[in-house]
Design a protein around this motif. Structure first.
Motif, PDB file in Angstrom:
ATOM      1  N   ILE A   9       0.840  -1.117   0.076  1.00 38.60           N
ATOM      2  CA  ILE A   9       0.155   0.177   0.015  1.00 38.60           C
ATOM      3  C   ILE A   9       0.773   1.370  -0.043  1.00 38.60           C
ATOM      4  O   ILE A   9       0.513   2.190  -0.676  1.00 38.60           O
ATOM      5  N   ALA A  10       1.957   1.236   0.743  1.00 39.57           N
ATOM      6  CA  ALA A  10       2.749   2.450   0.979  1.00 39.57           C
ATOM      7  C   ALA A  10       3.496   2.838  -0.564  1.00 39.57           C
ATOM      8  O   ALA A  10       3.629   3.893  -0.686  1.00 39.57           O
ATOM      9  N   ALA A  11       3.910   1.557  -1.151  1.00 38.74           N
ATOM     10  CA  ALA A  11       4.447   1.677  -2.580  1.00 38.74           C
ATOM     11  C   ALA A  11       3.680   2.367  -3.395  1.00 38.74           C
ATOM     12  O   ALA A  11       4.031   3.028  -4.473  1.00 38.74           O
ATOM     13  N   LEU A  12       2.402   2.160  -3.315  1.00 42.06           N
ATOM     14  CA  LEU A  12       1.153   2.732  -4.150  1.00 42.06           C
ATOM     15  C   LEU A  12       1.035   4.061  -3.845  1.00 42.06           C
ATOM     16  O   LEU A  12       0.502   4.823  -4.622  1.00 42.06           O
ATOM     17  N   GLY A  13       1.459   4.364  -2.713  1.00 43.55           N
ATOM     18  CA  GLY A  13       1.250   5.935  -2.165  1.00 43.55           C
ATOM     19  C   GLY A  13      -0.353   6.269  -2.071  1.00 43.55           C
ATOM     20  O   GLY A  13      -0.728   7.158  -2.370  1.00 43.55           O
ATOM     21  N   VAL A  14      -1.108   5.359  -1.348  1.00 41.35           N
ATOM     22  CA  VAL A  14      -2.328   5.574  -1.366  1.00 41.35           C
ATOM     23  C   VAL A  14      -2.856   5.669  -0.105  1.00 41.35           C
ATOM     24  O   VAL A  14      -3.882   6.123   0.395  1.00 41.35           O
ATOM     25  N   ALA A  67      12.636  15.133  -3.781  1.00 45.11           N
ATOM     26  CA  ALA A  67      12.542  15.762  -2.342  1.00 45.11           C
ATOM     27  C   ALA A  67      10.996  15.142  -2.003  1.00 45.11           C
ATOM     28  O   ALA A  67      10.154  15.057  -2.436  1.00 45.11           O
ATOM     29  N   TYR A  68      11.107  14.577  -0.654  1.00 45.75           N
ATOM     30  CA  TYR A  68       9.981  14.189  -0.115  1.00 45.75           C
ATOM     31  C   TYR A  68       9.433  14.775   1.046  1.00 45.75           C
ATOM     32  O   TYR A  68      10.277  15.226   2.030  1.00 45.75           O
ATOM     33  N   GLY A  69       8.143  15.123   1.278  1.00 42.51           N
ATOM     34  CA  GLY A  69       7.563  15.956   2.245  1.00 42.51           C
ATOM     35  C   GLY A  69       7.651  17.504   2.166  1.00 42.51           C
ATOM     36  O   GLY A  69       7.879  17.942   0.795  1.00 42.51           O
ATOM     37  N   SER A  70       7.619  18.168   3.214  1.00 45.22           N
ATOM     38  CA  SER A  70       7.706  19.807   3.147  1.00 45.22           C
ATOM     39  C   SER A  70       8.873  20.048   3.633  1.00 45.22           C
ATOM     40  O   SER A  70       9.651  19.483   4.176  1.00 45.22           O
ATOM     41  N   CYS A 248       9.100  23.050  -5.295  1.00 51.29           N
ATOM     42  CA  CYS A 248       9.254  21.670  -5.679  1.00 51.29           C
ATOM     43  C   CYS A 248       9.578  21.546  -7.096  1.00 51.29           C
ATOM     44  O   CYS A 248       9.019  22.374  -7.968  1.00 51.29           O
ATOM     45  N   PRO A 249      10.534  20.668  -7.419  1.00 56.25           N
ATOM     46  CA  PRO A 249      10.823  20.695  -8.957  1.00 56.25           C
ATOM     47  C   PRO A 249       9.601  20.069  -9.955  1.00 56.25           C
ATOM     48  O   PRO A 249       8.719  19.346  -9.129  1.00 56.25           O
ATOM     49  N   ARG A 250       9.576  20.618 -11.078  1.00 57.13           N
ATOM     50  CA  ARG A 250       8.447  20.261 -11.903  1.00 57.13           C
ATOM     51  C   ARG A 250       8.327  18.813 -11.924  1.00 57.13           C
ATOM     52  O   ARG A 250       9.127  17.998 -12.174  1.00 57.13           O
ATOM     53  N   GLY A 251       7.028  18.433 -11.728  1.00 53.98           N
ATOM     54  CA  GLY A 251       6.737  16.886 -11.722  1.00 53.98           C
ATOM     55  C   GLY A 251       6.989  16.132 -10.678  1.00 53.98           C
ATOM     56  O   GLY A 251       7.024  14.897 -10.523  1.00 53.98           O
ATOM     57  N   ALA A 252       7.695  16.627  -9.428  1.00 52.95           N
ATOM     58  CA  ALA A 252       8.061  15.789  -8.208  1.00 52.95           C
ATOM     59  C   ALA A 252       6.962  15.265  -7.738  1.00 52.95           C
ATOM     60  O   ALA A 252       5.912  15.869  -7.475  1.00 52.95           O
ATOM     61  N   GLN A 253       7.048  14.115  -7.495  1.00 49.85           N
ATOM     62  CA  GLN A 253       5.939  13.248  -6.696  1.00 49.85           C
ATOM     63  C   GLN A 253       6.269  13.238  -5.223  1.00 49.85           C
ATOM     64  O   GLN A 253       7.396  12.833  -4.744  1.00 49.85           O
ATOM     65  N   GLY A 254       5.474  13.848  -4.208  1.00 47.78           N
ATOM     66  CA  GLY A 254       5.776  13.585  -2.908  1.00 47.78           C
ATOM     67  C   GLY A 254       6.604  14.782  -2.381  1.00 47.78           C
ATOM     68  O   GLY A 254       6.834  14.850  -1.030  1.00 47.78           O
ATOM     69  N   CYS A 255       6.684  15.763  -3.302  1.00 52.03           N
ATOM     70  CA  CYS A 255       7.116  17.181  -2.749  1.00 52.03           C
ATOM     71  C   CYS A 255       6.078  18.074  -2.373  1.00 52.03           C
ATOM     72  O   CYS A 255       5.143  18.252  -3.135  1.00 52.03           O
ATOM     73  N   LEU A 306       7.456  11.489   9.460  1.00 54.28           N
ATOM     74  CA  LEU A 306       8.013  11.745   8.236  1.00 54.28           C
ATOM     75  C   LEU A 306       7.314  11.149   7.263  1.00 54.28           C
ATOM     76  O   LEU A 306       6.662  10.129   7.479  1.00 54.28           O
ATOM     77  N   PRO A 307       7.406  11.427   5.725  1.00 50.68           N
ATOM     78  CA  PRO A 307       6.793  10.655   4.712  1.00 50.68           C
ATOM     79  C   PRO A 307       7.205   9.119   4.837  1.00 50.68           C
ATOM     80  O   PRO A 307       8.340   9.101   4.970  1.00 50.68           O
ATOM     81  N   ALA A 308       6.526   8.250   4.203  1.00 54.45           N
ATOM     82  CA  ALA A 308       7.037   6.947   4.305  1.00 54.45           C
ATOM     83  C   ALA A 308       8.124   6.787   3.399  1.00 54.45           C
ATOM     84  O   ALA A 308       9.028   5.750   3.860  1.00 54.45           O
ATOM     85  N   GLN A 309       8.214   7.389   2.312  1.00 50.04           N
ATOM     86  CA  GLN A 309       9.653   7.452   1.570  1.00 50.04           C
ATOM     87  C   GLN A 309      11.039   7.602   2.240  1.00 50.04           C
ATOM     88  O   GLN A 309      11.853   7.090   2.107  1.00 50.04           O
ATOM     89  N   CYS A 310      10.778   8.193   3.392  1.00 49.12           N
ATOM     90  CA  CYS A 310      11.952   8.593   4.175  1.00 49.12           C
ATOM     91  C   CYS A 310      12.632   7.478   4.938  1.00 49.12           C
ATOM     92  O   CYS A 310      13.610   7.439   5.168  1.00 49.12           O
ATOM     93  N   LYS A 311      11.657   6.455   5.264  1.00 52.78           N
ATOM     94  CA  LYS A 311      12.406   5.273   5.779  1.00 52.78           C
ATOM     95  C   LYS A 311      13.212   4.532   4.742  1.00 52.78           C
ATOM     96  O   LYS A 311      14.289   4.102   4.986  1.00 52.78           O
ATOM     97  N   ALA A 312      12.877   4.465   3.395  1.00 55.24           N
ATOM     98  CA  ALA A 312      13.618   4.091   2.348  1.00 55.24           C
ATOM     99  C   ALA A 312      14.810   4.928   2.044  1.00 55.24           C
ATOM    100  O   ALA A 312      16.081   4.207   2.012  1.00 55.24           O
ATOM    101  N   VAL A 313      14.686   6.117   2.351  1.00 55.11           N
ATOM    102  CA  VAL A 313      15.943   7.092   1.986  1.00 55.11           C
ATOM    103  C   VAL A 313      16.843   6.812   3.211  1.00 55.11           C
ATOM    104  O   VAL A 313      18.297   6.484   3.110  1.00 55.11           O
ATOM    105  N   LEU A 314      16.478   6.526   4.405  1.00 55.58           N
ATOM    106  CA  LEU A 314      17.120   6.262   5.617  1.00 55.58           C
ATOM    107  C   LEU A 314      18.057   4.932   5.530  1.00 55.58           C
ATOM    108  O   LEU A 314      19.045   4.935   5.982  1.00 55.58           O
ATOM    109  N   ASP A 315      17.490   3.880   5.003  1.00 57.75           N
ATOM    110  CA  ASP A 315      17.866   2.487   4.813  1.00 57.75           C
ATOM    111  C   ASP A 315      18.669   2.444   3.570  1.00 57.75           C
ATOM    112  O   ASP A 315      19.601   1.366   3.465  1.00 57.75           O
TER     113      ASP A 315
END
Length: 317
Positions: A9-14, A67-70, A248-255, A306-315
């Motif tokens: 679910i997290a990967a699908l971003g829903v 860039a993920y989050g605010s 946020c850069p154009r087209g950025a998802q999650g920023c 933090l946004p879910a993507q940040c766990k992957a960034v950390l790891d």
């Protein structure tokens, strides 16, 4: 629900989390975005202070840049290092490890330094804090600068671009304010005006924070196109450096972008800041509070905020 399904679910971003309502350093509300938070996916690290996790990472990830989050609640994947020294810049306070950013920020800063090198009395730029290698909350200082889209530029015109690491730790910038920020002082020059103007005219820039007196001075001195002044916002401090913030850069998802500034050049607003510094508004005394009613210190962000993507960034490697 099992962990595997949660991860899917997290990967699908829903999953939806309202992380866009937090206020950042400009005092205006960030736009709301449907970003999942880490929550239970973070496992045993969920309630660890995020600054203790991101603040100890010394290298960016090998992921695609994102860039993920605010600005005050997020992280940075695929961060790019601003070289410690270049033809027209030097990164300062290297021991902090904050000379990283999104590629757009690094490109913007280096191009601005080339413009600065053409101004009287300037050889380029001294670049202060940008972001940590993986963004995120910092061990000390800023609440923002978390997604690789913020940079502090020193007000000090560089006399030398060959400072040693030790010199960069000990040299200080200069203050360009007087009267508690109501006015500029004699250190302020037309070159400061032109450099900040050039930064604001870059379409990637959403805001530049300066002390109120600097904004008023720029409003008074500008005789040409004034549209760029809209991006220059008065804010507390910001007299030893000015703060550049990219959209946020154009087209950025999650920023998550900040709400755009109000229409107009913003000069009347800056003059009101100035007037309030010179003649502070009278405020009726607040009734005495009992100790139990005293406000609590602002809670530190934990990884689960933090946004879910940040766990992957950390790891990530």
């Amino acid at each position: 629900m099992n962990v595997k399904k949660l991860l899917t679910i997290a990967a699908l971003g829903v999953l939806v989390a309202s992380c866009g309502g937090a206020r950042d350093i400009s005092g205006s509300k960030a736009q709301k975005a449907d970003l999942p938070t880490i929550g239970e996916l973070a496992g045993p690290l969920a309630n660890v202070e995020a600054k203790k996790l991101f603040g100890t990472k010394s290298m960016p990830t090998a992921q695609s840049s994102a860039a993920y989050g605010s600005y005050a609640k997020g992280c940075l994947a695929g961060g790019v290092e601003l070289a410690e020294s270049g033809p027209t810049w030097q990164a300062m306070r290297l021991a902090r490890g904050r000379n990283y950013g999104h590629p757009e920020l690094v490109d913007m800063v280096t191009k601005l330094s080339q413009f600065a090198a053409q101004q009287p009395g300037w050889n380029g730029l001294y670049v202060g804090d940008m972001s940590q290698p993986r963004g995120g909350p910092m061990l000390t200082g800023h609440r923002s600068h978390q997604i690789g889209l913020d940079a502090d530029i020193w007000m000090l015109p560089p006399n030398s671009l060959s400072l040693t690491r030790s010199q960069r730790e000990n040299i200080s910038s200069i203050s360009t304010r007087r009267a508690s920020g109501a006015y500029v002082n004699s250190a302020w020059t037309r070159s400061h005006h032109e450099i900040i103007k050039a930064a604001a005219q870059d379409p990637r820039v959403s805001r530049i924070f300066v002390f109120p007196g600097a904004k008023v001075q720029m409003c008074d001195d500008e005789r040409g196109n004034r549209s760029y002044l809209n991006k220059i916002r008065p804010w507390y401090g910001h007299h030893y450096h000015f703060h550049i913030r990219l959209a946020c850069p154009r087209g950025a998802q999650g920023c998550v972008d900040q709400t755009p500034p109000p229409a107009g050049d913003g000069c009347d607003d800056a003059r009101q800041w100035q007037a309030n510094i010179i003649n502070p508004p009278k405020v009726a005394p607040k009734p005495q509070k009992k100790p139990a009613e005293d406000p609590q210190p602002r809670r530190e962000l934990v990884l689960a905020d933090l946004p879910a993507q940040c766990k992957a960034v950390l790891d990530a490697n």
